[in-house]
Enzyme design. Structure first.
Site, PDB file in Angstrom:
ATOM      1  N   ASP A  98      68.116  58.839  90.878  1.00 17.20           N
ATOM      2  CA  ASP A  98      68.808  58.327  91.984  1.00 17.20           C
ATOM      3  C   ASP A  98      69.144  59.329  92.991  1.00 17.20           C
ATOM      4  O   ASP A  98      69.848  60.072  92.874  1.00 17.20           O
ATOM      5  CB  ASP A  98      70.065  57.458  91.511  1.00 17.20           C
ATOM      6  CG  ASP A  98      69.526  56.436  90.599  1.00 17.20           C
ATOM      7  OD1 ASP A  98      68.527  55.784  90.568  1.00 17.20           O
ATOM      8  OD2 ASP A  98      70.576  55.588  89.975  1.00 17.20           O
ATOM      9  N   THR A 132      55.504  58.172  85.206  1.00 20.82           N
ATOM     10  CA  THR A 132      56.768  57.208  85.208  1.00 20.82           C
ATOM     11  C   THR A 132      56.432  55.818  85.996  1.00 20.82           C
ATOM     12  O   THR A 132      55.488  55.896  86.775  1.00 20.82           O
ATOM     13  CB  THR A 132      58.081  57.783  85.583  1.00 20.82           C
ATOM     14  OG1 THR A 132      58.037  57.793  86.928  1.00 20.82           O
ATOM     15  CG2 THR A 132      58.070  59.370  85.418  1.00 20.82           C
TER      16      THR A 132
HETATM   17  N1  SAM Z   1      62.811  57.650  85.168  1.00 23.85           N
HETATM   18  C1  SAM Z   1      62.221  56.388  85.580  1.00 23.85           C
HETATM   19  C2  SAM Z   1      61.064  56.339  86.340  1.00 23.85           C
HETATM   20  O1  SAM Z   1      60.881  57.452  86.838  1.00 23.85           O
HETATM   21  O2  SAM Z   1      60.619  55.237  86.386  1.00 23.85           O
HETATM   22  C3  SAM Z   1      63.439  55.467  86.166  1.00 23.85           C
HETATM   23  C4  SAM Z   1      64.164  56.104  87.548  1.00 23.85           C
HETATM   24  S1  SAM Z   1      65.444  55.145  88.185  1.00 23.85           S
HETATM   25  C5  SAM Z   1      65.199  55.476  90.003  1.00 23.85           C
HETATM   26  C6  SAM Z   1      66.611  56.163  87.884  1.00 23.85           C
HETATM   27  C7  SAM Z   1      67.293  55.672  86.488  1.00 23.85           C
HETATM   28  O3  SAM Z   1      68.534  56.436  86.036  1.00 23.85           O
HETATM   29  C8  SAM Z   1      67.929  54.232  86.500  1.00 23.85           C
HETATM   30  O4  SAM Z   1      67.541  53.421  85.400  1.00 23.85           O
HETATM   31  C9  SAM Z   1      69.533  54.475  86.294  1.00 23.85           C
HETATM   32  O5  SAM Z   1      70.054  53.497  85.839  1.00 23.85           O
HETATM   33  C10 SAM Z   1      69.573  55.853  85.405  1.00 23.85           C
HETATM   34  N2  SAM Z   1      70.753  56.747  85.962  1.00 23.85           N
HETATM   35  C11 SAM Z   1      71.142  57.204  87.038  1.00 23.85           C
HETATM   36  N3  SAM Z   1      72.129  58.086  87.003  1.00 23.85           N
HETATM   37  C12 SAM Z   1      72.540  58.239  85.525  1.00 23.85           C
HETATM   38  C13 SAM Z   1      73.299  58.616  84.702  1.00 23.85           C
HETATM   39  N4  SAM Z   1      74.270  59.416  85.350  1.00 23.85           N
HETATM   40  N5  SAM Z   1      73.144  58.623  83.361  1.00 23.85           N
HETATM   41  C14 SAM Z   1      72.154  57.884  82.818  1.00 23.85           C
HETATM   42  N6  SAM Z   1      71.466  57.110  83.394  1.00 23.85           N
HETATM   43  C15 SAM Z   1      71.513  57.256  84.873  1.00 23.85           C
END
Ligand code: SAM
Length: 214
Positions: free
Chosen positions: A119, A194
């Site tokens: 994110d 991904t």
């Molecule tokens: N990695 C995957 C991809 O490339 O398709 C998902 C990308 S998505 C934009 C980012 C993911 O990271 C989300 O599902 C979000 O909930 C998770 N995430 C963000 N901050 C996080 C944190 N501090 N701890 C665990 N998960 C987190």
């Protein structure tokens, strides 16, 4: 990625044998190899989303143990459902905020860390929440073994530039930096896409990647 709250996702996760439950997370540091029942290296993906990348990696590399970390139950649910369709003995999940990552792995217990399409948290005042920020690099520094590598991919150029600028003050070095992963034949060897990578590269966005160590 924040899916709408899916009714029952918390309950499914609380009962899943593949999710290391919150109650036993404080006992996890130093026990991961025992939990997997072998001596294979431990690779983790932080912010794994629906788990396409880590599930594929675990399938392609049965000699590595993988731990997928995701903050939201409604998202983790999708990764658990993938495991129901195709069980893998070398993959487990943690539902947690990665801020506490050094509470679930012992010092040097992790062999490799993956961050994929993290994110962006575009506001300056939220910079410390970005997963490749110096604050997170300090946490990774604790759990990653000496000589271990961290890989980060994103199509978000502003986030990638920020991540590269964080390296020196945080004491990390880059082994690889590319601003066009998909245009680099050698780096694409063994690349597992991904969910976000498929979507954004499909829209023509170049994918940035670094591999770092300290
Ligand atoms: N990695 C995957 C991809 O490339 O398709 C998902 C990308 S998505 C934009 C980012 C993911 O990271 C989300 O599902 C979000 O909930 C998770 N995430 C963000 N901050 C996080 C944190 N501090 N701890 C665990 N998960 C987190």
């Amino acid at each position: 990625m924040r899916l709408r709250n899916i009714t029952g996702s918390r309950e499914v996760i609380a009962e899943s044998a593949w999710v290391v439950q919150e109650a036993i997370q404080p006992e996890c540091p130093g026990t991961w190899k025992k939990m997997f029942g072998n001596d294979s290296p431990i690779h983790i993906e932080i912010g794994m989303g629906k788990g396409k990348f880590i599930h594929t990696m675990a399938k392609e590399h049965p000699d590595v143990n993988y731990v997928g970390i995701e903050k939201y139950s409604s998202v983790l649910l999708r990764a658990v459902q993938k495991m129901e369709q195709e069980e893998l003995p070398n993959l487990k999940f943690l539902r947690m905020d990665a801020e506490d990552i050094a509470k679930v792995f012992a010092a040097g217990e992790v062999d490799r860390i993956y961050l994929n399409f993290s994110d962006p948290w575009p506001k300056d005042r939220h910079a410390r929440r970005r997963l490749p920020s110096r604050e997170y690099l300090a946490r990774y520094d604790i759990i990653l073994k000496k000589g271990g590598m961290l890989e980060f991919k994103t199509d978000n150029r502003a986030l990638f530039d920020f991540a590269v600028e964080e390296l020196e003050p945080a004491g990390w070095k880059a082994e690889v930096i590319t601003y066009d992963l998909h245009g680099d034949k050698a780096l694409m060897e063994g690349n597992v896409m991904t969910e976000y990578e498929e979507k954004f590269s499909g829209m023509g966005n170049p994918i940035c990647k670094y591999v770092i160590y300290r």
